[in-house]
Scaffold this motif. Structure first.
Motif, mmCIF file in Angstrom:
data_model
loop_
_atom_site.group_PDB
_atom_site.id
_atom_site.type_symbol
_atom_site.label_atom_id
_atom_site.label_comp_id
_atom_site.label_asym_id
_atom_site.label_seq_id
_atom_site.Cartn_x
_atom_site.Cartn_y
_atom_site.Cartn_z
ATOM 1 N N PRO A 28 -10.258 -30.387 -66.896
ATOM 2 C CA PRO A 28 -9.764 -31.760 -67.067
ATOM 3 C C PRO A 28 -10.907 -32.776 -67.107
ATOM 4 O O PRO A 28 -11.970 -32.547 -66.536
ATOM 5 C CB PRO A 28 -8.890 -31.983 -65.832
ATOM 6 C CG PRO A 28 -9.423 -31.046 -64.820
ATOM 7 C CD PRO A 28 -9.958 -29.860 -65.576
ATOM 8 N N LYS A 29 -10.658 -33.862 -67.787
ATOM 9 C CA LYS A 29 -11.645 -34.932 -67.857
ATOM 10 C C LYS A 29 -11.559 -35.754 -66.577
ATOM 11 O O LYS A 29 -10.474 -36.070 -66.104
ATOM 12 C CB LYS A 29 -11.376 -35.806 -69.069
ATOM 13 C CG LYS A 29 -12.508 -36.724 -69.400
ATOM 14 C CD LYS A 29 -12.399 -37.167 -70.837
ATOM 15 C CE LYS A 29 -13.504 -38.099 -71.179
ATOM 16 N NZ LYS A 29 -14.630 -37.449 -71.762
ATOM 17 N N LYS A 94 -11.090 -25.709 -58.093
ATOM 18 C CA LYS A 94 -9.874 -25.881 -58.893
ATOM 19 C C LYS A 94 -10.055 -26.852 -60.060
ATOM 20 O O LYS A 94 -9.333 -26.778 -61.040
ATOM 21 C CB LYS A 94 -8.723 -26.339 -58.000
ATOM 22 C CG LYS A 94 -8.245 -25.259 -57.076
ATOM 23 C CD LYS A 94 -7.058 -25.712 -56.276
ATOM 24 C CE LYS A 94 -6.649 -24.588 -55.341
ATOM 25 N NZ LYS A 94 -5.472 -24.939 -54.553
ATOM 26 N N SER A 95 -11.028 -27.744 -59.955
ATOM 27 C CA SER A 95 -11.246 -28.703 -61.047
ATOM 28 C C SER A 95 -11.936 -28.048 -62.243
ATOM 29 O O SER A 95 -11.902 -28.588 -63.338
ATOM 30 C CB SER A 95 -12.086 -29.884 -60.566
ATOM 31 O OG SER A 95 -13.429 -29.494 -60.370
ATOM 32 N N ARG A 96 -12.586 -26.919 -62.026
ATOM 33 C CA ARG A 96 -13.253 -26.131 -63.077
ATOM 34 C C ARG A 96 -14.396 -26.895 -63.762
ATOM 35 O O ARG A 96 -14.806 -26.551 -64.867
ATOM 36 C CB ARG A 96 -12.234 -25.640 -64.087
ATOM 37 C CG ARG A 96 -11.150 -24.785 -63.462
ATOM 38 C CD ARG A 96 -10.059 -24.433 -64.424
ATOM 39 N NE ARG A 96 -10.502 -23.618 -65.523
ATOM 40 C CZ ARG A 96 -10.463 -22.293 -65.541
ATOM 41 N NH1 ARG A 96 -9.990 -21.651 -64.518
ATOM 42 N NH2 ARG A 96 -10.871 -21.636 -66.592
ATOM 43 N N LEU A 100 -18.174 -26.582 -67.155
ATOM 44 C CA LEU A 100 -18.793 -27.570 -68.033
ATOM 45 C C LEU A 100 -20.264 -27.782 -67.673
ATOM 46 O O LEU A 100 -21.108 -27.945 -68.558
ATOM 47 C CB LEU A 100 -18.027 -28.889 -67.961
ATOM 48 C CG LEU A 100 -18.306 -29.890 -69.049
ATOM 49 C CD1 LEU A 100 -17.992 -29.300 -70.415
ATOM 50 C CD2 LEU A 100 -17.484 -31.132 -68.836
ATOM 51 N N SER A 101 -20.594 -27.750 -66.380
ATOM 52 C CA SER A 101 -21.993 -27.890 -65.962
ATOM 53 C C SER A 101 -22.827 -26.711 -66.452
ATOM 54 O O SER A 101 -23.957 -26.897 -66.924
ATOM 55 C CB SER A 101 -22.097 -27.994 -64.445
ATOM 56 O OG SER A 101 -21.540 -29.200 -64.003
#
Length: 124
Positions: A28-29, A94-96, A100-101
């Motif tokens: 999610p953004k 949970k934010s995943r 992205l990193s």
């Protein structure tokens, strides 16, 4: 002129790839600023890495001016984004966002390697 075209192409490609990674891995953004630290330890770790690399870069440039600082830049991105992904994975799994990193780290290091290697003529 070649560099401007290359920079614009990289920017567009990074934007499209980020959107694809977010969609494929359901990341999610985040709302708000450009980047939000997980906790104070994370903030201190990232600032310590930045300070150590900056100090090390000055020391290397001063005592050994023939050394390319390019490798220090790669080490900086590897350390910074590895620490960032670790903290995101450890405290906000949970934010995943850690996915992205890791993707950003691979993209930046790969881009630096390509610019310094096969596409070095663009910077000249």
């Amino acid at each position: 002129m070649n560099f401007l075209i290359f920079a614009a192409a990289v920017f567009v490609a990074a934007f499209v790839l980020e959107k694809a990674v977010r969609k494929v891995f359901r990341v999610p953004k985040r709302e708000g600023r450009l980047y939000r630290y997980v906790n104070e330890t994370h903030r201190w770790t990232e600032w310590s890495i930045a300070g150590a690399v900056f100090t090390g870069g000055i020391a290397v440039a001063f005592w050994n001016p023939g050394v390319e600082l390019f490798y220090l830049l790669i080490a900086f991105y590897l350390l910074l984004y590895s620490a960032r992904a670790f903290f995101e994975w450890k405290f906000e799994r949970k934010s995943r966002q850690y996915i992205l990193s890791l993707f950003t780290m691979i993209l930046l290091v790969g881009l630096l390697w390509i610019i310094n290697g096969p596409l070095a003529f663009i910077l000249k």
